[in-house]
Design an enzyme around this catalytic site. Sequence first.
Site, mmCIF file in Angstrom:
data_model
loop_
_atom_site.group_PDB
_atom_site.id
_atom_site.type_symbol
_atom_site.label_atom_id
_atom_site.label_comp_id
_atom_site.label_asym_id
_atom_site.label_seq_id
_atom_site.Cartn_x
_atom_site.Cartn_y
_atom_site.Cartn_z
ATOM 1 N N ALA B 38 0.788 -1.183 -0.051
ATOM 2 C CA ALA B 38 -0.019 0.010 0.169
ATOM 3 C C ALA B 38 0.715 1.305 -0.191
ATOM 4 O O ALA B 38 0.622 2.364 -0.967
ATOM 5 C CB ALA B 38 -0.801 0.029 1.145
ATOM 6 N N GLU B 39 1.759 1.300 0.908
ATOM 7 C CA GLU B 39 2.741 2.503 0.993
ATOM 8 C C GLU B 39 3.551 2.748 -0.247
ATOM 9 O O GLU B 39 3.605 3.825 -0.727
ATOM 10 C CB GLU B 39 3.485 2.345 2.366
ATOM 11 C CG GLU B 39 2.284 2.594 3.549
ATOM 12 C CD GLU B 39 1.873 1.225 4.104
ATOM 13 O OE1 GLU B 39 2.282 0.350 3.310
ATOM 14 O OE2 GLU B 39 1.108 1.027 4.876
ATOM 15 N N TYR B 107 -2.455 -14.652 2.325
ATOM 16 C CA TYR B 107 -1.290 -14.001 2.717
ATOM 17 C C TYR B 107 -0.053 -14.808 3.085
ATOM 18 O O TYR B 107 -0.392 -15.924 3.928
ATOM 19 C CB TYR B 107 -1.721 -13.144 4.031
ATOM 20 C CG TYR B 107 -2.364 -11.622 3.499
ATOM 21 C CD1 TYR B 107 -1.597 -11.050 2.542
ATOM 22 C CD2 TYR B 107 -3.492 -11.069 4.306
ATOM 23 C CE1 TYR B 107 -2.634 -9.686 2.293
ATOM 24 C CE2 TYR B 107 -4.062 -10.036 4.140
ATOM 25 C CZ TYR B 107 -3.587 -9.380 3.144
ATOM 26 O OH TYR B 107 -4.038 -7.826 2.862
ATOM 27 N N ASN B 169 -6.996 1.523 5.888
ATOM 28 C CA ASN B 169 -7.007 0.224 5.128
ATOM 29 C C ASN B 169 -7.294 -0.894 6.247
ATOM 30 O O ASN B 169 -6.035 -1.458 6.344
ATOM 31 C CB ASN B 169 -5.422 0.373 4.964
ATOM 32 C CG ASN B 169 -5.164 0.378 3.255
ATOM 33 O OD1 ASN B 169 -6.041 0.381 2.533
ATOM 34 N ND2 ASN B 169 -4.121 0.838 2.766
ATOM 35 N N THR B 230 -13.675 7.337 1.196
ATOM 36 C CA THR B 230 -14.069 6.658 -0.031
ATOM 37 C C THR B 230 -14.974 5.714 -0.075
ATOM 38 O O THR B 230 -15.323 4.864 0.911
ATOM 39 C CB THR B 230 -12.732 5.834 -0.383
ATOM 40 O OG1 THR B 230 -12.292 4.924 0.540
ATOM 41 C CG2 THR B 230 -11.701 6.940 -0.487
ATOM 42 N N ARG B 231 -15.799 5.724 -1.187
ATOM 43 C CA ARG B 231 -17.167 4.634 -1.349
ATOM 44 C C ARG B 231 -16.860 3.808 -2.561
ATOM 45 O O ARG B 231 -18.210 3.719 -3.317
ATOM 46 C CB ARG B 231 -18.246 5.412 -1.393
ATOM 47 C CG ARG B 231 -18.584 6.235 0.024
ATOM 48 C CD ARG B 231 -19.575 7.183 -0.190
ATOM 49 N NE ARG B 231 -19.144 8.097 -1.005
ATOM 50 C CZ ARG B 231 -20.058 9.267 -1.261
ATOM 51 N NH1 ARG B 231 -21.284 9.489 -0.740
ATOM 52 N NH2 ARG B 231 -19.903 10.215 -2.241
ATOM 53 N N THR B 260 -6.293 0.386 -6.157
ATOM 54 C CA THR B 260 -7.015 1.417 -6.394
ATOM 55 C C THR B 260 -7.089 2.487 -5.592
ATOM 56 O O THR B 260 -6.748 3.690 -5.692
ATOM 57 C CB THR B 260 -8.680 0.946 -6.924
ATOM 58 O OG1 THR B 260 -8.769 -0.069 -7.818
ATOM 59 C CG2 THR B 260 -9.303 2.216 -7.353
ATOM 60 N N ASP B 262 -4.937 3.084 -3.337
ATOM 61 C CA ASP B 262 -3.400 3.656 -3.029
ATOM 62 C C ASP B 262 -3.150 4.509 -4.185
ATOM 63 O O ASP B 262 -2.781 5.727 -4.026
ATOM 64 C CB ASP B 262 -2.503 2.507 -3.157
ATOM 65 C CG ASP B 262 -2.537 1.465 -2.121
ATOM 66 O OD1 ASP B 262 -3.215 1.832 -1.127
ATOM 67 O OD2 ASP B 262 -2.294 0.164 -2.188
ATOM 68 N N ASP B 298 -0.254 -4.072 -8.709
ATOM 69 C CA ASP B 298 -0.751 -2.875 -7.581
ATOM 70 C C ASP B 298 -0.561 -1.615 -8.158
ATOM 71 O O ASP B 298 -1.123 -0.781 -7.452
ATOM 72 C CB ASP B 298 -0.162 -3.209 -6.540
ATOM 73 C CG ASP B 298 -0.569 -4.270 -5.470
ATOM 74 O OD1 ASP B 298 -1.061 -5.341 -6.070
ATOM 75 O OD2 ASP B 298 -0.822 -4.112 -4.537
#
Lengths: 320, 320, 320, 320, 320, 320
Positions: B38-39, B107, B169, B230-231, B260, B262, B298
Site C-alpha cells: 500500500a505505502e 497472505y 486500510n 471513499t465509497r 485502486t 492507493d 498493484d
Amino acid sequence: MKLVSDLVTFGETMLRLSPAGNERIETAGEFEVRAAGAESNVAIAAERLGTPSTWLSKLPDNPLGRRVAGELERYGIDADPVWTEEGRQGTYYLEQAGKPRGTNVVYDRANAAVTTAEADEFDLEALRDAEVFFTSGITPALSATLAETTATLLKTASRAGTTTAFDLNYRNKLWSPSEAKETLTALFDSIDVLVVAARDARQVLDLEGDAETLAETLGTDHGFETVVITRGSAGALAWHDGEYHEHDAYETETVDPIGTGDAFTGAFLARRIDGDGVSSALEYAAATAALKRTIPGDIAVVTPAEVESVIGEQTSDISR
Amino acid sequence: MKLVSDLVTFGETMLRLSPAGNERIETAGEFEVRAAGAESNVAIAAERLGTPSTWLSKLPDNPLGRRVAGELERYGIDADPVWTEEGRQGTYYLEQAGKPRGTNVVYDRANAAVTTAEADEFDLEALRDAEVFFTSGITPALSATLAETTATLLKTASRAGTTTAFDLNYRNKLWSPSEAKETLTALFDSIDVLVVAARDARQVLDLEGDAETLAETLGTDHGFETVVITRGSAGALAWHDGEYHEHDAYETETVDPIGTGDAFTGAFLARRIDGDGVSSALEYAAATAALKRTIPGDIAVVTPAEVESVIGEQTSDISR
Amino acid sequence: MKLVSDLVTFGETMLRLSPAGNERIETAGEFEVRAAGAESNVAIAAERLGTPSTWLSKLPDNPLGRRVAGELERYGIDADPVWTEEGRQGTYYLEQAGKPRGTNVVYDRANAAVTTAEADEFDLEALRDAEVFFTSGITPALSATLAETTATLLKTASRAGTTTAFDLNYRNKLWSPSEAKETLTALFDSIDVLVVAARDARQVLDLEGDAETLAETLGTDHGFETVVITRGSAGALAWHDGEYHEHDAYETETVDPIGTGDAFTGAFLARRIDGDGVSSALEYAAATAALKRTIPGDIAVVTPAEVESVIGEQTSDISR
Amino acid sequence: MKLVSDLVTFGETMLRLSPAGNERIETAGEFEVRAAGAESNVAIAAERLGTPSTWLSKLPDNPLGRRVAGELERYGIDADPVWTEEGRQGTYYLEQAGKPRGTNVVYDRANAAVTTAEADEFDLEALRDAEVFFTSGITPALSATLAETTATLLKTASRAGTTTAFDLNYRNKLWSPSEAKETLTALFDSIDVLVVAARDARQVLDLEGDAETLAETLGTDHGFETVVITRGSAGALAWHDGEYHEHDAYETETVDPIGTGDAFTGAFLARRIDGDGVSSALEYAAATAALKRTIPGDIAVVTPAEVESVIGEQTSDISR
Amino acid sequence: MKLVSDLVTFGETMLRLSPAGNERIETAGEFEVRAAGAESNVAIAAERLGTPSTWLSKLPDNPLGRRVAGELERYGIDADPVWTEEGRQGTYYLEQAGKPRGTNVVYDRANAAVTTAEADEFDLEALRDAEVFFTSGITPALSATLAETTATLLKTASRAGTTTAFDLNYRNKLWSPSEAKETLTALFDSIDVLVVAARDARQVLDLEGDAETLAETLGTDHGFETVVITRGSAGALAWHDGEYHEHDAYETETVDPIGTGDAFTGAFLARRIDGDGVSSALEYAAATAALKRTIPGDIAVVTPAEVESVIGEQTSDISR
Amino acid sequence: MKLVSDLVTFGETMLRLSPAGNERIETAGEFEVRAAGAESNVAIAAERLGTPSTWLSKLPDNPLGRRVAGELERYGIDADPVWTEEGRQGTYYLEQAGKPRGTNVVYDRANAAVTTAEADEFDLEALRDAEVFFTSGITPALSATLAETTATLLKTASRAGTTTAFDLNYRNKLWSPSEAKETLTALFDSIDVLVVAARDARQVLDLEGDAETLAETLGTDHGFETVVITRGSAGALAWHDGEYHEHDAYETETVDPIGTGDAFTGAFLARRIDGDGVSSALEYAAATAALKRTIPGDIAVVTPAEVESVIGEQTSDISR
C-alpha cells in the site's frame, strides 16, 4: 482410501518457485511453480517404477497446500497429508545457471505447517504394513518437533519389521555439520538402509577414506543392513552383507540437477522392494538418476521402459 | 544519495504471486511476480504525478528483497530500505476472477523482515524534511514492533511540522475490528489527513451515518485537518476546514482492482503537495484510481497527461 | 488400490487443445493442453465436494494416455483406466470467442482407445459397490462397442442396487437426433436419475412443453426416480417423487463455459449421495456450475467452502 | 535529485527486441524487450558493485523512452536523460543462435533522439564532480552532433580533473574502420583510460603485434594513463604506469554474450574508483564479465558477493 | 509467379508490437509481433472470402521485411513487394485497454522503405488486369513520393478500366485535416468507390449533415460511382447509382478493434467483385467487420462460412 | 493460381505438437504447434534458396488443415492441397531431450486425409512442367492408396521428362524394413535421384559396405542418375555419372534435429535445378542442413546469404 503402499515416505514438500531459463530471481516477471521435496520425490520415483507409494506430511489447508498434494497425486502416489489451519506452506526460490553462476536456492520454509507434525497425527498402520519406510536428514533439521517425530516414526516402522531407509541429505542452509551429526547419528539405530553422499559422510559424519571405506565403516559401526555411497558423476557404491556393489553414473545432459539423488534412491528402493539384488537396484537407480537430470523440476517423470532403455543403451537420437 | 523527497511513506511491500488470467493458484504452472504494498503504491502514484517520493521499509538482503526494491525504483521513487539478514520477504498469493468467484488473497507475510523495523533504523531527517509523511493501517497490524514504530514515526513527523497522512486500510485477515480500532485510534492524535473507506469507518470505528456524517464526526472528534471518505464506485467525499468536497468515480473497465485506493491516495497527496485545493485533488485522485483499475498489478503506471485526459474526458476509442 | 468409491463414472476423456485467449486455431503458435471429458468432469466435481469418486475408461499406453490419467488424479479422483496398445488418444481442438464468433470445437476423437472398451475389461465390483454409477449420452455415441458396453454397465449397476445416473448430453457432431433417440431411450430402463437439457429433450426426445412438463413426462413415461431439466442461464428444475424442485442459475462472469453441465451434475450427485434432499442438491449444483464458468478448462476446481460462499452470497469483491 | 555520482556515463540506450530461445526474427510471434546500451551497461555494472553511477542521454518523451529510463533505474543507477519531443527511440533486433548461425543484430537506431544531444543540454557539474566519466566509440558514430558532443564532454571532464575512460567499441554496422579511426583518435587527447579489443586495435587503429605491444604502443603514442586490451576468452591485459597486468577469462557457459565487454569495463572502473590496483580491478572485471555471460539481456545483474565467489572459486554446483 | 489477382492493393504494412493483455508498453517484458497495414488487411479480408488478391509495397530486404511478407502470405494473398537495401521497416507500438485508458498507438514509421516507392518500380500490368485497385488515405500521408505514387497508380488503374477504390482513413498522428483534405481531394477524380467514416467526412472534408447527406454530397460533387459512409457501431450506408443502401453493425464482443474498417472494406470489395449488389456486399462487410473485432491482430482471419453464419444468425454459444 | 514451379513435391504434412524446452508430453501445460512434413520441408528449403516450389497434398477442410497450408505458404511455397471433408489432420507429438532421454515421437497420423489421395485428384500438368518432382519413402508407407498414388505420380513425372527425386526416409514406427523394401524398390525404376541414409540402405535395402559401395551398388543395380548417401555428422557422399563427390557435415549446435535431412535434400535439389554441379550442390546441402539444426521446428528458415556464409566460414560470434 488406499489399502496398502509398499513404500511410505515422510517429509516436507515445498512449492518451488523458479524463473524460466536462466533468468534471475531479482528480475524475472514470472516464476514456474512446482511441488518439490526429497521424500515425495523418492515416493514418486518408486511409484513410477511400479511400487505403490504413499507420502505422509502436513500441509496448510489452503490453495497452496492443496496445490502440493494435487501435483503429487498427478504422479500416481497416494498423498496423504494431515491438513491444518496452522503454519504456512514452505517454499523455495530456485535460480539455475551454468558456471560460474551455478544454481542457487533461497529457502523460505521456516514455520511450515509440517514443522508441527507429530507422530500420532499419522496412520501408523500404514508404516507398519509397508515394506519400506523412508525419510531423509532434511526432515529432522526442520524443527525440534520434527526431529522427535522422525525418531518416533523410524522406531515405529523398525519395530513392526518394516525396512527403514534414510538419505542423510545434509543441507548447510538448515544446520551446521555438528548439529546434523548429533541429531542424525541418534537415529542410526532405527535405520536399515543408509544412503549418503561421500561428501556428506566426510563433512557431517567426520569419516575419512574412499567410498568403500566409508561404506564399510558406516555399516560396521552402526549395523546398517545396506549402505549406499553416492559420488555424483563418479557413480555409486553399495555395501551389503559385507559385499561391495558399484555402478557408474550414466552420461547425461543436465537440464535440472535438483532431485537427482531422490530419483536414485526411489528407484533403488523400488527395485529392492521388487526383489532385485543390490547390483541390479543400483543399475536402475543410476539410470533413473540420469533420466531425471534431463527433466525440468524435482520429479523423475520416467517410465520403466525408459529406464530399461538407458540400461540397455538402446537410445538412438530420434525415435520415430 | 537523494536530497529531499516531498512525500515519504513507510510500510511493507510484498512479492505478489498470481496466476495469469483466471487460472487458479491450485493448478497454475506459473505465477506472475510483482512488488506490491500500500505505502509504496502511494509513493509511486505520487511520483508518477510529479511529486518526488521516498519509500522507507526493511527488506531481507537477498534476491527477493532486492527484487522488491529494484522494481519500485523502476517507477522513479527512491526506495530506501534498511537491509537485514533477519526475517523473510513477505509474499501474497492473489487469484483474480469475476463473480461469483471473486478475487482471493492468501497472505504469507508473517515474520517479514519489516516486522522488526524500529524507528531509529531510519533516517528521520527525511521525515522531518518532507512535506507529507504517509503510512496506513496495515503497518501497525503487522507486529507489535511495527505498531510502536508507526506511532513513533507519525509523532516524529508531526512534531517536525510535516503533514501526516494515514489510510485506515482495514484488513480482516490481519486482525479483528476491535483490535484495529484500539491500535489505530491511538494514532489519530498524530494524524492530519485521514483517508478511510466508508465501510471501514463503520466496521472498525463503529461509526454510523452517511459519508458526510462519517467525515464530519471523524474530523470533529479527532481534530483531523482533512478526512476523505471513499465509497468505491460511489465516489469519494472530503471534509476539510468544515467544508465538503465530493467527486464521482470515473467509469472504468476493471482489469485489476488491487491498488485502486492507493492510487487514489497517492494522487490526492501529490496534488495537495503541489498546492491544489481539496476539490481539484479529489478529481485527480478519482481519475488516477480509474486508470489504475485498467492496469495489471498493484501499481498506478500512469502519466499526468493520461490523468488529465480522463478528467477532460478526451479519451477516444483509439488514438492513432 | 482404492477400497470403494461412492461414485463411479465411465466415459471418454480427451486431450483438449486450445489457443490461449481469443486466438484462432488456424494461426495460434501454442495450444493449451488439458484433460477433458464429461464423465471425468462429473467425477471430479463430486470428489471436490467430498464424494470419493472413480473414473473408468480405456486409454492408450503412451505419454498422451498417461497425461490424461495423471491430470485427472491431480484432482483427487481414482483414475482407473484399462491400458491398451491399440487405439489412439482422442483429442478435441477448442476455440473460444465472444459473439458473433462463438465457441467452436473440432473433434478428433475417432478410433480412440476407449471406443473398443468392453464391459468385462472393468472391475464390475466397483460398480456394484458404488452408491451411484454415472455415464452420459456421449459414450454410446462413440462406437457400437461402447453402446453395448454402456448398456451392460448400466444394467450391471442397476441390478446390484447401485443408483444409475445419466446425462443425455446430445452432441450433434457425433450423431443425429434420431440415432441418439433410438440408442438412448433403449437405456432408459436401467436409469434412475436422468439429467437432460430442455433443448435436448425437445430436439432428441421429441418432447414438447415447458420444463415441468418435460420432467414429468419423462419421469412418468420411463419410471425415472429423478429427472433434472437444465435450462442454462434460466436455471434447473427437478422432478422427484412427483414433486418439483427448482433453482435459478447464479449470476456468473463466463471465462470458460465448457463443463458447466458436468459441474452441475457432479455436484448434484455428490450432495444426493451425501444425503441432501433434491432442493439442496440443486442449489449446490447451481452454485458449482456458476463457479465452473469462471475457471479455465473443463474441470470444476472448486472447494465446498467456495460453493457454500456462492450459496450464502458471501462473496465480496476482494477477500484479503 | 541525486547529489553526486562517482561514475557518469553518456551514450545511447536502445530497446532490444529479441525472439525467445533460438527462434528467428522472421517467424517469432513475440519479442522479449530489454533496455540495452553500452554506456548504461557500464554504469549498471559499476553501480551493482557499489559505485554510485549516473547515465546521461536523451530520450523521446513517450512510453518507449520512459521504458528505457525506468528499466535502467531498476538496477539502481540514476538515469538522468534529457526528454524531448523530437527523434525516436532507437531499437535493435537481436537473434541469438549457436554455430554456424551465430548471433545477428538488425539495427534500427537511425534518427534516435540521442543523435541530437548537445553538450549544453546536460548538467556538466555532474561530470566535473564525478571520479570517472565514461563513454564509448559507439556514441560519436551515431551522428555528427554526437561526435561533437562526445568531444566536448570528454574535454569538459578532463579539464575538471575527472578521469576519462573510453571503450573503443568498434561497430562495423555503423561506420568503416577508417571513419572510426579518424573520429576516435581525435578524442584520444582527452582520454585517460582506454579499453579496446585487440581485434579493434588492429582493424581500426592499424596497429600490429601482441596485446602487450598494442597496449604499450597506444599508451606511449597517446599518453593514456591506462590501456586495457581485451581478447575475449583469452583474457585481458592492462598497461599502466609502464607495467603490465594480465588476467585470464574465467570459464563460463554463455547464455547471452551481449554486454560482456561492458560488464568488464564497468567492474574495472568500479574497482579502480574504489581504490583497487589495476591487477585487482582486472580480476573483478574478468569475474563480472564471466557472470554476465550466464545472464539473459545486456545487463550484468550481479552482486559483489557473486563476483567475489567467482574469484574465490567458491561456486559449487548447487547452493542449498 | 501469379497470373492475375482480382484485387490489387498498395500501401505500407508495419510490424505491430504490442504487450499482451492489458500490460503497458512502459513495463511489458514481451511484445507480440504481427504484420499490420490497412491495404494488406483489405487484401487479406478479400482473399479469405474468395477473391484472389495481391498486395504491392516496398520492404527492406532484412529479416523484418521478410517477416512482414511471410506473415501476409500465410493468409493466402500474393505479397509482391519491391525489396530494397534502403529505408527501414516501419513499426507501431500498440497498447490496448478498456475505458478510461483506451487504446493508444505510438507510431515509429518515419523513413520506412515504402516511403520511397515510385510507380515505375511496380508491375503496372497487375493493376491494369485487376478488377479493383485499392489504396487508402494513409499512403499519400507517408511521404511526398508516396503521394505522387498513389496518384500515378490510381490514374494508371483508372485509365485501364480497373475500378479504383479508396478508404479515406484519416490519421491525425500523420497529418492535419487541412493537409489531408488538399492531398486527398486531388485524388478524387481517379477514384470510383470511396469509403469514408462519417467522422472523417466531417473533420477532413468539411462536410455536414447525416450519413445520407454526406454520401450524396460526395457522390454528386466528385462523381464517385459508390460512396460508403461508415459509422462504427451505428452501421454503414452506401450511395450507389443514386440509391441508398444501409446495414446495421452486428453485435460483437470486441477483443481487438484495429482493422475493423479494413475487414469491412475488403469484404465489401470481394462481394462486389463477385457480382453481389451493394446491399448484399454491405451485409457481408458488416458481418466480416463484426467477426474481426473478436480476433486479436489487425487481420480478419475469417472464412466465408463464418461470415454467412453471422448473417444467418446461426451462431449458438458452443458448436460441438 | 501459380504458373510453373521448378520443384514439385508430394506428401503428408502433419501438425507437430511439442512441449517447450525439455518438458515432457505427459506433464506439459502447452504444446507448440508447427506444420511438419518431409516433402513440404524439402519444398521450403528449395524455395528459400531461390527455387519456386509447389507442395501437393490433401488436407481436411477445417481450421487444422488451413493452419497447415497457411503456415507453409508463409515460407513462400505454393501450397496446393486438395481439400476434403473426409479424413483427419495427421499430427505427431514430439518430445526433445538430450541424452540419455533422447528425442521421442508419438505419431497420431492414421486416417489422415492424405491417405486417400489419388493421382487423378492433382493437377498433373504441374508435375510434367516441373524440373524436379520429389517425394519420400514416408508417403507410400501411409496407406495402400498412397503407395499406388506415389507410383503413379513418379511414373507420370518420369514419362514427362521431369527429373524424379526420392528420399528413402525409412520410419520404423510406420512399417517393417521388409515391407518398406518391397514397396520402395518397386518404385526405383521411376526414380532418377535417390537420397538415402547409409543406415537405411543397410537396414532396409540389405546392402553392405561403406558409403561408396552403397552408392555405386544402388546406382548400378537400379540405374539411378544420382545416389546421395547421407551419414549424419559424418557428412554425405554422392555417386553421379560414375564419379564420387563427398562433403563433410559442418559443425553445428543442435537445437532441433528434425528436418535436417529434408533441408539437405531441398538445398541439394535447388542447386542442381539452378545448374550447379553435384559437388557444389552437396556443399550447399551440408551448409543448409547445419543451419537447420540451429532452428526450432522442422523447417529450414534460411537465406541464401546465410548458407553462403556457412560455406565461406564467414560467421563471427556476433554480427553488429
